[in-house]
Write an enzyme that holds these catalytic residues in place. Structure first.
Site, short mmCIF file in Angstrom:
data_model
loop_
_atom_site.label_atom_id
_atom_site.label_comp_id
_atom_site.label_asym_id
_atom_site.label_seq_id
_atom_site.Cartn_x
_atom_site.Cartn_y
_atom_site.Cartn_z
N ILE B 473 -1.26 29.24 -0.86
CA ILE B 473 -0.48 29.31 -2.10
C ILE B 473 -0.50 27.99 -2.85
O ILE B 473 -0.26 27.94 -4.04
CB ILE B 473 0.98 29.74 -1.83
CG1 ILE B 473 1.02 30.85 -0.78
CG2 ILE B 473 1.63 30.22 -3.11
CD1 ILE B 473 2.40 31.39 -0.50
N GLY B 474 -0.76 26.90 -2.12
CA GLY B 474 -0.67 25.63 -2.83
C GLY B 474 -1.56 24.55 -2.25
O GLY B 474 -1.22 23.38 -2.24
N GLY B 475 -2.74 24.95 -1.76
CA GLY B 475 -3.69 23.95 -1.27
C GLY B 475 -3.80 23.86 0.24
O GLY B 475 -4.32 22.87 0.76
N SER B 476 -3.34 24.91 0.95
CA SER B 476 -3.34 24.81 2.42
C SER B 476 -4.74 24.88 3.02
O SER B 476 -4.97 24.34 4.10
CB SER B 476 -2.43 25.86 3.05
OG SER B 476 -2.83 27.16 2.68
N SER B 514 7.72 26.56 5.25
CA SER B 514 7.02 25.26 5.19
C SER B 514 6.17 25.04 6.45
O SER B 514 6.00 23.91 6.90
CB SER B 514 8.03 24.11 5.06
OG SER B 514 8.84 24.28 3.93
N ARG B 515 5.62 26.12 7.01
CA ARG B 515 5.04 26.03 8.33
C ARG B 515 3.53 25.90 8.38
O ARG B 515 2.98 25.59 9.44
CB ARG B 515 5.43 27.26 9.15
CG ARG B 515 4.88 28.57 8.56
CD ARG B 515 5.16 29.75 9.47
NE ARG B 515 4.32 29.72 10.64
CZ ARG B 515 3.05 30.15 10.67
NH1 ARG B 515 2.48 30.64 9.60
NH2 ARG B 515 2.35 30.08 11.78
N GLY B 694 6.40 19.47 7.21
CA GLY B 694 6.46 20.63 6.31
C GLY B 694 7.29 20.27 5.10
O GLY B 694 8.36 19.69 5.22
N VAL B 695 6.76 20.57 3.91
CA VAL B 695 7.35 20.03 2.69
C VAL B 695 7.66 21.07 1.64
O VAL B 695 8.05 20.74 0.53
CB VAL B 695 6.42 18.98 2.05
CG1 VAL B 695 6.35 17.76 2.93
CG2 VAL B 695 5.03 19.55 1.80
N GLU B 697 10.01 23.34 1.15
CA GLU B 697 11.31 23.93 0.83
C GLU B 697 12.46 22.97 0.58
O GLU B 697 13.26 23.17 -0.34
CB GLU B 697 11.71 24.89 1.96
CG GLU B 697 10.76 26.06 2.08
CD GLU B 697 11.03 26.88 3.32
OE1 GLU B 697 10.66 26.43 4.42
OE2 GLU B 697 11.61 27.95 3.18
#
Lengths: 161, 732, 82
Positions: B473-476, B514-515, B694-695, B697
């Site tokens: 969803i955001g660059g994982s 955030s896992r 993990g960032v 939330e």
């Protein structure tokens, strides 16, 4: 179902012909008939900007334009921004500045930003934010998008005098 | 603080899916085209609470171009007590099933009642409008306090305590003795409105129920395996009968964990014998998917002369929406989680109301409760004449601090985040003029572990394919590839990540909590270590030695060496390909603390708030890709500011949402926000090889309270309701 | 012996007792020992909405998680996030 209409238009500098129902939006025609799915639908009522395309010399939310209105026009979508395999400076700036997360709003932002840079070669932060306020992004908080657009302005047009 | 040096971790490579996403080639769920595919539409309830007396689908079925119509009657009955384990919180199958298509009663305006598949979406919508539903309207109840009151309309007959689905209670120490020690006590009650995650891509699902019984679903989901398991449970088929292919996802923020359309598309496909695509409208998204709970939270905190909190009490009532599950548990667990408090009482109520069934939204439950705690602390700091950050520092949780729900913290970065806020240029800059105010707040989120799997296959050219199941969803893709590259001594660009369907990779939990960078990152790390061991064995075979060393991408023994690529080219001749998998279900999750500093200016005439300056601070543990960590912080901050100032479901008295469009549900635009400064704090998580916490939330927890505190400094008013829009600010 | 902390709402079953020291090598063995003392209590501890924390970490192993003589066991709300 109604009788379909034949539409002759130009999309990304190529002549295109398609058949559509009079009630179908330009967005539907681009995505479902022509197969250009890079233009996205986020709301269907002109408020999110994800479906922004260039129609003639203006930018429009293609969900609010009918497909038949494309007749005789020239349309640019996100698929038409790059030159062959070379990314447009805006596309490259979005990647270098991490200006997308999920990416669903990105095509609309790129088209809107391209139009901005044609009108304002060196937009201020305020001008950039004002121009892009028709496009919603829920992931980034806009910071990196604004920075990417301003960096692309310098890449395309050189530093402001 | 983080001191280890890395080659790849901490750099900012271009994301692997970047070119596809800036050129329009990336395929999201709605972009899917399949041969013979038909399109669906869902009929939704106009009533917030009503008994369904009759559904007549005959006119819709007879409409030209229609292939299939389904209602709840087409689905298997859900046993009353069956629980579905999604690995991240269990759900009653009856609730899941009831929310997908209503049977018996509709519980909110927007509740799905029937669905149609037709030759195109226009015909499907026209046919859906021909379905006749007779309703017996019932009185509705829309807020938690009203739903808890005696005589309130009851949503579910089988809940033991009226509309209260669950009671939470945490106690520690002696509350009365604690308040007796306090010299300053402040108690406040604050309400928050229902808000939506607001992802730009509407929910969508395409399904094909094949004649051999296999069901293939393509959808926009935060968790392909959860979508598979939920769909299989609702359809009452074995999980192996369902394959979910996760398409690119246009935002989720917790709202794309639940399934809504997937089982409906599958059942329509079974009836029609063709692939069926369902795509929600924006109004469907607002009224038919899960927003986050509205809430009422009361907090009372006592502090002694030394600025130490002696006692704290919280009462939380969260609106679950139509079915139980309001996230009041995490609201209760986080309400005082940033602080070391000896005497605590926390009571939480999960209350069903006639609104859409709520879903997770970024640190679900925590922003609502932090709003109360962090504004009360601001008021106490003022009464004591203390700097608000100093008051927080005197009470900050640290390693060994016990939370009211029981566990003690391992290493946690609360003090470090507060110190970074205090030292920031922003906090030390003057305010620009009159009607301006600066607010601060902090917040905590647990983060999650959960299972993840990954496979790494070495290519003969020295690159490595990464096969994984975490939707990006955001660059994982990139944060995972970077961890593989770090272990293997390669560049991020040498790893080729692919996210595959549920038949093609081991079970992987949701991209949520955030896992992903933590847990799937751990699976990737472990698989990469196995690759190294196998490659060492190949080098040992070539060199006829027992021991081979590996460092910075070079294998060596007895003065001989191979780069990773040189050895990769020889794999075929030394035993065949190297392909290694790992699955984890880890402990060692590291919670994250976030803080926000915000300056606002309020127009005293109109009550309009301008956001002047924002600084987001967060403990990332270790930032694998700092640009995407900043992006998470900026995004969560922007959502929190929208929640604080503008966003709200306007429900009329009949329970109908009156602002179900982006025009009227106004999320922040580029013009509403300034640049969002970020300070990444790195207190490594001892539970992860690179220190990742993990960032995604924690950054949305402080903004509500920080904005409220800033508005107080600007206006002199302590507001008790979010959104703090012009009407609230002017007291209208 | 490991220390098991009872959730506040379960203390009705324990006569108000907040914590107990019981023998056992796993969480499951602890619960068997507690069930012997407070018959019927285990169904209040082993619920889908409760996660088990051993030594301050939520355990994915649940009742199979090993415990040490100085371990702390808590039952807390199960959560993941968004």
């Amino acid at each position: 179902m109604s009788v379909k209409v034949q539409v002759q238009t130009t999309i990304n500098n190529e002549p295109v012909e398609f058949l559509c129902e009079p009630r179908q939006s330009l967005l539907e025609c681009l995505r479902d008939i022509v197969g250009l799915t890079g233009t996205k639908e986020g709301c269907g009522d002109g408020n999110c900007g994800s479906c922004t395309v260039k129609l003639g010399d203006r930018i429009v939310t293609s969900c609010l334009v009918l497909g038949v209105e494309a007749a005789g026009e020239s349309i640019t979508t996100v698929e038409g921004l790059a030159h062959g395999s070379t990314l447009h400076p805006l596309q490259k700036a979005f990647l270098d500045h991490a200006a997308l997360q999920c990416g669903i709003c990105t095509p609309g932002f790129l088209i809107a930003a391209d139009a901005l840079l044609q009108k304002h070669p060196h937009p201020t932060e305020e001008q950039t934010r004002f121009w892009l306020s028709n496009n919603l992004c829920r992931c980034t908080g806009y910071d990196k998008i604004v920075r990417a657009v301003q960096a692309a302005a310098i890449e395309i047009n050189g530093a402001a005098q | 603080m983080s001191t280890t040096t890395y080659n790849v971790i901490g750099t900012r490579p271009v994301r692997h899916d970047g070119a596809d996403k800036v050129t329009g080639r990336a395929l999201y769920g709605a972009d899917l085209q399949l041969a013979r595919m038909i399109h669906g539409a869902v009929l939704r309830s106009p009533h917030a609470h009503a008994r369904i007396l009759r559904i007549d689908t005959s006119k819709a079925e007879a409409f030209p171009g229609v292939f299939a119509v389904v209602t709840a009657a087409d689905f298997p009955e859900a046993p009353a007590d069956k629980i579905v384990d999604f690995g991240e919180g269990d759900t009653m199958l009856s609730s899941l099933r009831g929310n997908i298509l209503a049977s018996g009663k509709v519980l909110y305006s927007g509740h799905a009642v029937a669905a149609v598949a037709a030759v195109n979406a226009h015909v499907a919508a026209e046919a859906a409008a021909l379905i006749e539903v007779d309703y017996e309207p019932l009185p509705c109840v829309l807020t938690a306090p009203e739903a808890m009151a005696p005589g309130a309309p009851i949503l579910h007959d089988d809940l033991p305590n009226g509309n209260v689905a669950e009671l939470i209670r945490y106690e520690m120490g002696d509350l009365d003795a604690g308040f007796a020690e306090a010299t300053v006590i402040v108690e406040r009650e604050l309400d928050t409105a229902t808000v939506h995650q607001g992802y730009i891509e509407p929910q969508n699902a395409t399904a094909f129920w094949s004649s051999d019984g296999r069901i293939h679903i393509w959808c926009s989901t935060q968790g392909s395996f959860v979508a598979r398991d939920a769909s299989a449970a609702v359809l009452d088929v074995p999980v192996s009968q369902v394959k979910v292919t996760p398409m690119e996802i246009g935002g989720g923020f917790g709202g794309k964990i639940n399934v809504y359309l997937e089982p409906v598309a599958a059942m329509l496909s079974k009836k029609a014998g063709r692939p069926v695509k369902l795509v929600m409208s924006r109004r469907d998204v607002f009224t038919g998917t899960g927003p986050t709970p509205g809430s009422r939270v009361r907090v009372k905190i006592g502090v002694n002369d030394a600025g130490k909190i002696t006692a704290a009490q919280a009462w939380l009532a969260y609106e679950a929406g139509a079915y139980p599950g309001a996230m009041v548990g995490p609201g209760a667990m986080t309400v005082f989680a940033c602080y070391d408090i000896p005497n605590v009482l926390i009571e939480g109520f999960d209350v069903v109301v006639n609104k859409p069934s709520t879903a997770a939204y970024r640190a679900p439950g925590a922003p609502n409760s932090a709003l109360a705690t962090e504004t009360v602390l601001d008021e106490i700091a003022e009464k004591l004449g203390l700097d608000p950050l100093e008051l927080r520092l005197r009470n900050a949780a640290q390693e060994g601090t016990r939370r009211a729900d029981g566990p003690r913290y391992k290493r946690i970065g609360c003090i470090e985040v507060l110190e970074a806020m205090k030292a920031s240029p922003h906090y030390n800059a003057p305010l620009p003029g009159p009607n301006c105010g600066r607010g601060v707040a902090i917040g905590f989120w647990f983060n999650a572990g959960l299972p993840s799997s990954a496979t790494l296959s070495v290519n003969a050219d020295g690159t490595v394919n990464l096969i994984e199941g975490s939707t990006d969803i955001g660059g994982s893709r990139t944060s995972l590839s970077m961890q593989a590259a770090e272990v293997l001594g390669l560049r991020a660009e040498d790893i080729h990540p692919t996210i595959v369907d549920t038949d093609s990779v081991g079970y992987t939990g949701v991209t949520g909590g955030s896992r992903t960078t933590f847990s799937t990152g751990l699976a990737v790390h472990d698989a990469a270590q196995i690759v190294v061991e196998q490659m060492k064995a190949r080098a040992a075979r070539l060199w006829a030695v027992d021991e081979v060393a590996f460092s910075n991408g070079v294998f060596s023994a007895n003065g001989q060496s191979f780069t990773f690529a040189e050895l990769a080219a020889q794999l075929g001749a030394t035993g065949g390909p190297v392909s290694c998998s790992a699955t984890v279900n880890p402990k060692g999750v590291g919670g994250s603390i976030a803080g926000l500093i915000i300056d606002v200016k309020v127009d005293p005439e109109t009550g309009k708030t301008d956001v002047l300056r924002v600084t987001s601070v967060q403990d990332a543990g270790k930032a694998i890709h700092p640009a995407y960590v900043e992006g998470q912080m900026q995004g969560g901050t922007a959502q929190g500011i929208g929640w604080a100032l503008n966003e709200e479901y306007f429900m009329d008295t009949a329970g109908d949402m009156r602002n179900g469009s982006y025009l009227d549900y106004r999320m922040p635009t580029a013009l509403d926000l300034p640049m969002i400064e970020t300070i990444i704090v790195e207190v490594p998580n001892p539970g992860h090889p690179f220190g990742v916490r993990g960032v995604g939330e924690a950054n949305i927890v402080p903004p509500l309270a920080a904005v409220a505190n800033a508005l107080y400094r600007a206006t002199g008013k302590r507001l008790n309701r979010v959104p703090m829009n012009p009407a609230t600010i002017l007291g209208l | 012996m490991a220390t098991v902390f009872f959730p506040t709402l379960v203390r009705q079953q324990t006569g108000g007792l907040a914590q107990i020291e019981v023998p056992g090598a796993t969480v499951g063995e602890l619960i068997i020992a507690i069930e012997a003392r407070f018959p019927g209590i285990s169904k209040h501890l082993l619920r889908p909405n409760l996660a088990i924390s051993v030594d301050d970490e939520v355990t994915p192993l649940g009742v199979l998680e090993p415990v040490r003589p100085d371990s702390e066991v808590h039952f807390i709300a199960a959560i993941s996030g968004g």
